[in-house]
Design a protein around this motif. Sequence first.
Motif, PDB file in Angstrom:
ATOM      1  N   GLN A 101       0.811  -1.216   0.000  1.00 53.19           N
ATOM      2  CA  GLN A 101       0.000   0.000   0.000  1.00 53.19           C
ATOM      3  C   GLN A 101       0.846   1.269   0.000  1.00 53.19           C
ATOM      4  O   GLN A 101       0.315   2.372   0.165  1.00 53.19           O
ATOM      5  CB  GLN A 101      -0.925   0.011   1.222  1.00 53.19           C
ATOM      6  CG  GLN A 101      -1.933  -1.117   1.259  1.00 53.19           C
ATOM      7  CD  GLN A 101      -2.950  -1.021   0.151  1.00 53.19           C
ATOM      8  OE1 GLN A 101      -3.444   0.067  -0.167  1.00 53.19           O
ATOM      9  NE2 GLN A 101      -3.289  -2.157  -0.449  1.00 53.19           N
ATOM     10  N   GLY A 102       2.173   1.112  -0.182  1.00 54.03           N
ATOM     11  CA  GLY A 102       3.029   2.294  -0.167  1.00 54.03           C
ATOM     12  C   GLY A 102       3.113   2.903   1.218  1.00 54.03           C
ATOM     13  O   GLY A 102       3.233   2.199   2.222  1.00 54.03           O
ATOM     14  N   ARG A 103       3.018   4.228   1.275  1.00 53.28           N
ATOM     15  CA  ARG A 103       3.126   4.931   2.558  1.00 53.28           C
ATOM     16  C   ARG A 103       1.795   4.879   3.302  1.00 53.28           C
ATOM     17  O   ARG A 103       0.732   5.040   2.714  1.00 53.28           O
ATOM     18  CB  ARG A 103       3.556   6.381   2.316  1.00 53.28           C
ATOM     19  CG  ARG A 103       4.047   7.090   3.571  1.00 53.28           C
ATOM     20  CD  ARG A 103       4.896   8.293   3.206  1.00 53.28           C
ATOM     21  NE  ARG A 103       6.057   7.904   2.397  1.00 53.28           N
ATOM     22  CZ  ARG A 103       7.165   7.365   2.899  1.00 53.28           C
ATOM     23  NH1 ARG A 103       7.269   7.157   4.186  1.00 53.28           N
ATOM     24  NH2 ARG A 103       8.149   7.034   2.094  1.00 53.28           N
ATOM     25  N   ASN A 104       1.880   4.661   4.595  1.00 55.34           N
ATOM     26  CA  ASN A 104       0.688   4.565   5.449  1.00 55.34           C
ATOM     27  C   ASN A 104       0.216   5.969   5.812  1.00 55.34           C
ATOM     28  O   ASN A 104       0.819   6.647   6.633  1.00 55.34           O
ATOM     29  CB  ASN A 104       1.030   3.765   6.712  1.00 55.34           C
ATOM     30  CG  ASN A 104      -0.167   3.532   7.599  1.00 55.34           C
ATOM     31  OD1 ASN A 104      -1.216   4.146   7.447  1.00 55.34           O
ATOM     32  ND2 ASN A 104      -0.006   2.634   8.558  1.00 55.34           N
ATOM     33  N   LEU A 105      -0.884   6.400   5.210  1.00 55.12           N
ATOM     34  CA  LEU A 105      -1.414   7.747   5.441  1.00 55.12           C
ATOM     35  C   LEU A 105      -2.691   7.742   6.273  1.00 55.12           C
ATOM     36  O   LEU A 105      -3.294   8.792   6.481  1.00 55.12           O
ATOM     37  CB  LEU A 105      -1.663   8.451   4.111  1.00 55.12           C
ATOM     38  CG  LEU A 105      -0.427   8.655   3.228  1.00 55.12           C
ATOM     39  CD1 LEU A 105      -0.821   9.329   1.926  1.00 55.12           C
ATOM     40  CD2 LEU A 105       0.636   9.470   3.965  1.00 55.12           C
ATOM     41  N   GLY A 106      -3.096   6.578   6.749  1.00 56.92           N
ATOM     42  CA  GLY A 106      -4.288   6.522   7.584  1.00 56.92           C
ATOM     43  C   GLY A 106      -5.241   5.438   7.131  1.00 56.92           C
ATOM     44  O   GLY A 106      -5.119   4.875   6.038  1.00 56.92           O
ATOM     45  N   ALA A 107      -6.211   5.143   8.003  1.00 56.16           N
ATOM     46  CA  ALA A 107      -7.148   4.052   7.745  1.00 56.16           C
ATOM     47  C   ALA A 107      -8.274   4.492   6.822  1.00 56.16           C
ATOM     48  O   ALA A 107      -8.629   5.665   6.764  1.00 56.16           O
ATOM     49  CB  ALA A 107      -7.725   3.553   9.065  1.00 56.16           C
ATOM     50  N   SER A 108      -8.831   3.518   6.121  1.00 54.65           N
ATOM     51  CA  SER A 108      -9.996   3.761   5.281  1.00 54.65           C
ATOM     52  C   SER A 108     -10.677   2.429   5.039  1.00 54.65           C
ATOM     53  O   SER A 108     -10.082   1.356   5.223  1.00 54.65           O
ATOM     54  CB  SER A 108      -9.594   4.388   3.945  1.00 54.65           C
ATOM     55  OG  SER A 108      -8.885   3.449   3.145  1.00 54.65           O
ATOM     56  N   ALA A 109     -11.930   2.485   4.607  1.00 57.58           N
ATOM     57  CA  ALA A 109     -12.656   1.262   4.305  1.00 57.58           C
ATOM     58  C   ALA A 109     -11.998   0.513   3.153  1.00 57.58           C
ATOM     59  O   ALA A 109     -11.917  -0.721   3.148  1.00 57.58           O
ATOM     60  CB  ALA A 109     -14.109   1.599   3.978  1.00 57.58           C
ATOM     61  N   ALA A 110     -11.510   1.257   2.163  1.00 55.81           N
ATOM     62  CA  ALA A 110     -10.853   0.626   1.015  1.00 55.81           C
ATOM     63  C   ALA A 110      -9.574  -0.083   1.435  1.00 55.81           C
ATOM     64  O   ALA A 110      -9.260  -1.180   0.952  1.00 55.81           O
ATOM     65  CB  ALA A 110     -10.550   1.672  -0.053  1.00 55.81           C
ATOM     66  N   LEU A 111      -8.820   0.536   2.353  1.00 61.93           N
ATOM     67  CA  LEU A 111      -7.587  -0.080   2.838  1.00 61.93           C
ATOM     68  C   LEU A 111      -7.893  -1.380   3.565  1.00 61.93           C
ATOM     69  O   LEU A 111      -7.207  -2.386   3.365  1.00 61.93           O
ATOM     70  CB  LEU A 111      -6.860   0.890   3.770  1.00 61.93           C
ATOM     71  CG  LEU A 111      -5.629   0.333   4.492  1.00 61.93           C
ATOM     72  CD1 LEU A 111      -4.578  -0.102   3.482  1.00 61.93           C
ATOM     73  CD2 LEU A 111      -5.048   1.386   5.440  1.00 61.93           C
ATOM     74  N   ALA A 112      -8.905  -1.380   4.399  1.00 57.69           N
ATOM     75  CA  ALA A 112      -9.275  -2.596   5.126  1.00 57.69           C
ATOM     76  C   ALA A 112      -9.619  -3.717   4.155  1.00 57.69           C
ATOM     77  O   ALA A 112      -9.196  -4.871   4.337  1.00 57.69           O
ATOM     78  CB  ALA A 112     -10.447  -2.309   6.059  1.00 57.69           C
ATOM     79  N   ALA A 113     -10.349  -3.379   3.108  1.00 57.40           N
ATOM     80  CA  ALA A 113     -10.731  -4.385   2.113  1.00 57.40           C
ATOM     81  C   ALA A 113      -9.505  -4.908   1.361  1.00 57.40           C
ATOM     82  O   ALA A 113      -9.384  -6.117   1.100  1.00 57.40           O
ATOM     83  CB  ALA A 113     -11.736  -3.797   1.137  1.00 57.40           C
ATOM     84  N   ASP A 114      -8.583  -4.017   1.015  1.00 55.44           N
ATOM     85  CA  ASP A 114      -7.367  -4.426   0.308  1.00 55.44           C
ATOM     86  C   ASP A 114      -6.518  -5.367   1.155  1.00 55.44           C
ATOM     87  O   ASP A 114      -5.941  -6.341   0.644  1.00 55.44           O
ATOM     88  CB  ASP A 114      -6.544  -3.194  -0.075  1.00 55.44           C
ATOM     89  CG  ASP A 114      -7.167  -2.408  -1.218  1.00 55.44           C
ATOM     90  OD1 ASP A 114      -8.069  -2.945  -1.889  1.00 55.44           O
ATOM     91  OD2 ASP A 114      -6.753  -1.248  -1.426  1.00 55.44           O
TER      92      ASP A 114
END
Length: 280
Positions: A101-114
Amino acid sequence: MTTAPAPDAAPVAAAPDADAPDTPDTPSAPLAPTLWATSREWRTALDLAATAVRTRDLAGWPPGDGHPVLVIPGFLAGPESTLFLRQHLRRLGYRTHDWRQGRNLGASAALAADLEELLLELYDRYGRRVSVVGWSAGGIYARELARALPHYTRSVITLGSPFAGHPASTRAWAMYRLLNRGPYTSELFTQEAIAARAGALEVPTTSIYSRDDGIVAWQCCVAAEAPQTENIEVSATHLGYGHHLETLRVLCDRLAQPEGAWTPWQAPAATPADAHEQAG
């Protein structure tokens, strides 16, 4: 290195909004580390240099069994921050993977799904459950990933991860609020959401924390007592967990446990070499 007693309850705080203060509302919530503590984070460079030398020889390190390990970086960090850790685990025999995911810029629903998709992909590729190692905020993601997919997760190890408190107890909270706004972020930090994140997992869970952490209040990194849950104290800086020798020894010991045969950490007896190292 010690195993910490579990707190009676995790500190919680009210949800942040545009006018929210930078400190938790609950009186029991710990304050973020002082500026003096944060200034000592420069020690991470010394830790990296010392550990790079000490880990060249793998004799004495518990060998890996080839199972996959997913490593998730902390807030504002990227793949480069976990490279040393992943390379060391790979040399021991694990199939290590960055979070993609590259650099961690914060949580999101899309990130959780990925992340859920990635965990399932690794499980399918190797036909084995995946251990997840998360550094700082990455450990919060690791825990929630295991909570969502316990049957595909072998174990979770967090490194200075403030899953048991409000992020206002960290030095990174102001930047996080700047980069993450909107309803999703607000929902993450309600009292109910914070309490849920602190809840025990179904899989073996190791929470590694340090009172020398200059970014995160260590009290927020300690899990409540539960089956297959442990807290282990080390002497790392926050920026140095992934290449701190003592932390690596604990992490590798925990990963090397046979699947289905988890036992709590038992610190090895001190040796003359350890005593000389501490004195230095």
